[in-house]
Design an enzyme around this catalytic site. Sequence first.
Site, PDB file in Angstrom:
ATOM      1  N   GLN A 115       0.848  -1.204   0.000  1.00 15.97           N
ATOM      2  CA  GLN A 115       0.000   0.000   0.000  1.00 15.97           C
ATOM      3  C   GLN A 115       0.877   1.245   0.000  1.00 15.97           C
ATOM      4  OE1 GLN A 115      -3.178   1.594   0.998  1.00 15.97           O
ATOM      5  NE2 GLN A 115      -2.017   3.449   1.419  1.00 15.97           N
ATOM      6  N   THR A 116       0.530   2.198  -0.833  1.00 13.32           N
ATOM      7  CA  THR A 116       1.195   3.491  -0.749  1.00 13.32           C
ATOM      8  C   THR A 116       0.287   4.579  -1.301  1.00 13.32           C
ATOM      9  OG1 THR A 116       3.146   4.784  -1.376  1.00 13.32           O
ATOM     10  CG2 THR A 116       2.332   3.221  -2.980  1.00 13.32           C
ATOM     11  N   ARG A 117       0.452   5.788  -0.767  1.00 15.28           N
ATOM     12  CA  ARG A 117      -0.201   6.959  -1.341  1.00 15.28           C
ATOM     13  C   ARG A 117       0.838   7.834  -2.044  1.00 15.28           C
ATOM     14  NH1 ARG A 117       0.707   8.850   4.108  1.00 15.28           N
ATOM     15  NH2 ARG A 117       1.614  10.947   4.083  1.00 15.28           N
TER      16      ARG A 117
ATOM     17  N   HIS B  84       9.253   4.518  -5.476  1.00 23.41           N
ATOM     18  CA  HIS B  84      10.681   4.783  -5.603  1.00 23.41           C
ATOM     19  C   HIS B  84      11.453   3.508  -5.287  1.00 23.41           C
ATOM     20  CE1 HIS B  84      10.706   5.116  -1.232  1.00 23.41           C
ATOM     21  NE2 HIS B  84       9.858   6.122  -1.275  1.00 23.41           N
TER      22      HIS B  84
ATOM     23  N   HIS C 216      10.750   1.470  -2.124  1.00 23.59           N
ATOM     24  CA  HIS C 216       9.513   0.690  -2.234  1.00 23.59           C
ATOM     25  C   HIS C 216       9.765  -0.584  -3.043  1.00 23.59           C
ATOM     26  CE1 HIS C 216       7.012   4.637  -1.826  1.00 23.59           C
ATOM     27  NE2 HIS C 216       7.308   4.128  -0.650  1.00 23.59           N
TER      28      HIS C 216
ATOM     29  N   GLY D  20       5.764  -0.762   6.599  1.00 21.55           N
ATOM     30  CA  GLY D  20       7.099  -0.198   6.695  1.00 21.55           C
ATOM     31  C   GLY D  20       7.166   0.950   7.684  1.00 21.55           C
ATOM     32  N   ARG D  21       8.099   1.843   7.449  1.00 17.27           N
ATOM     33  CA  ARG D  21       8.321   2.999   8.317  1.00 17.27           C
ATOM     34  C   ARG D  21       7.152   3.970   8.229  1.00 17.27           C
ATOM     35  NH1 ARG D  21      10.271   8.100   7.287  1.00 17.27           N
ATOM     36  NH2 ARG D  21      10.457   7.531   5.093  1.00 17.27           N
ATOM     37  N   ASP D  22       6.617   4.359   9.389  1.00 12.30           N
ATOM     38  CA  ASP D  22       5.590   5.407   9.483  1.00 12.30           C
ATOM     39  C   ASP D  22       4.442   5.181   8.511  1.00 12.30           C
ATOM     40  OD1 ASP D  22       4.508   7.677  10.656  1.00 12.30           O
ATOM     41  OD2 ASP D  22       5.470   9.056   9.244  1.00 12.30           O
ATOM     42  N   HIS D  23       3.922   3.973   8.496  1.00  9.97           N
ATOM     43  CA  HIS D  23       2.824   3.628   7.599  1.00  9.97           C
ATOM     44  C   HIS D  23       1.626   4.548   7.859  1.00  9.97           C
ATOM     45  CE1 HIS D  23       0.540   0.561   5.170  1.00  9.97           C
ATOM     46  NE2 HIS D  23      -0.448   1.235   5.726  1.00  9.97           N
ATOM     47  N   ALA D  24       1.103   5.139   6.788  1.00  8.25           N
ATOM     48  CA  ALA D  24      -0.086   6.008   6.840  1.00  8.25           C
ATOM     49  C   ALA D  24       0.104   7.222   7.738  1.00  8.25           C
ATOM     50  CB  ALA D  24      -1.323   5.222   7.278  1.00  8.25           C
TER      51      ALA D  24
END
Length: 388
Positions: free
Chosen positions: A196-198, A202, A205, A290-294
């Site tokens: 998931q990403t907004r 890169h 990812h 991952g790091r700081d999701h959402a």
Amino acid sequence: MTILLPESALLPTPLGGTLVNLVRRPGHDFDPAELAGLPRLNISDRSAADLEMLATGAYSPLTGFVNEADYLSVIERLRLADGTPWSIPITLPVGREQAGLRGRVVLSHGGQDIGWIDVQEAYEARRSLEAREVYRTEDPAHPGVAALLAQGDVNLAGPVALFEIPRGAFPRHHRTPAEVRGVIEARGWRSSVAFQTRNPIHRAHEYLQKVALELVDGLLLHPLVGTTKGDDVPADTRVKAYEVLLEGYYPQARTLLSVYPAAMRYAGPREAILHALSRRNYGVTHFIVGRDHAGVGSYYGTYDAQEIFSAYTPEELGIQILKFEHTFYCNSCGQLVSPRTCPHDSSHHLVLSGTKVREKLRAGENLPAEFTRPEVAEVLRAAYAEKV
């Protein structure tokens, strides 16, 4: 008109057994004339996205906007009133003048009737409590809190139906949970992972995705395309970046690009849970956190979104969480690494924040190849050039 009713769900077996046996209650033909005379309620972009997520089974076991008992239980216990894990209350907020609505109400968005709710209950929204517990702050500068504070004072609750799947701007990639599960089954993936990403894709990812793909049969690339805050990169640009990347750098038979139509809430740890539980309904066995999701700003700790999953047992979640540390390019190692694998300090690392990336794009500067693939950089550069 064919009405799409929410799916009922049997909870999956844990950690990749026979995953998510969701049974669709069949739609039925409906005469639009039956809608005549019913009250109508115009809903926001976020509520329209929630309606789709509810009606397609993406938010199963929910089949409608939550009642007061579930609302308070989710806020205070991260569970529905019956004890089922759930982390963010999915509500339909309205103004006080609409608090008396009961029975079937047609839901409209953008001038079109898109579905209905059978209103069974109306109750007072506890916005301060919700902000403190769900978002961990009452700061109106937080985009999720700002959206919450702008909502109505009353929540309507009840089961919903959707008239049509809004394929929107991405008809090739817009699939319901049942459709994604169908692709997974057709490809014979016994295990699969969702990402998931907004944000634009890169190299970090890509690194996480491919490490995960070493462990499972298939990868669901599932970018969020619902409402995001104004300075986020638009969804069409992000999806195009994924398309060009998939053409040259991913195994086609083991990768599926499909959009996730939910609205972004920026609720950090709570939203990580929501993202995992909903991806379970899409049929995947694993989910990357991952790091700081959402997250947004500095409201949440770097790995809070990973630690919060300890609130549930693996059996309750029904999906395995893959936890990754911050990844970056190390000039001395000559490759993508994480703190687990790199012995060098930060002076050796190439790390670009989202803000820095946007600054470079606005200035027409190239992004380093170590940060993102040239094809992706060109998509982003062209998109920002159109704005100038």
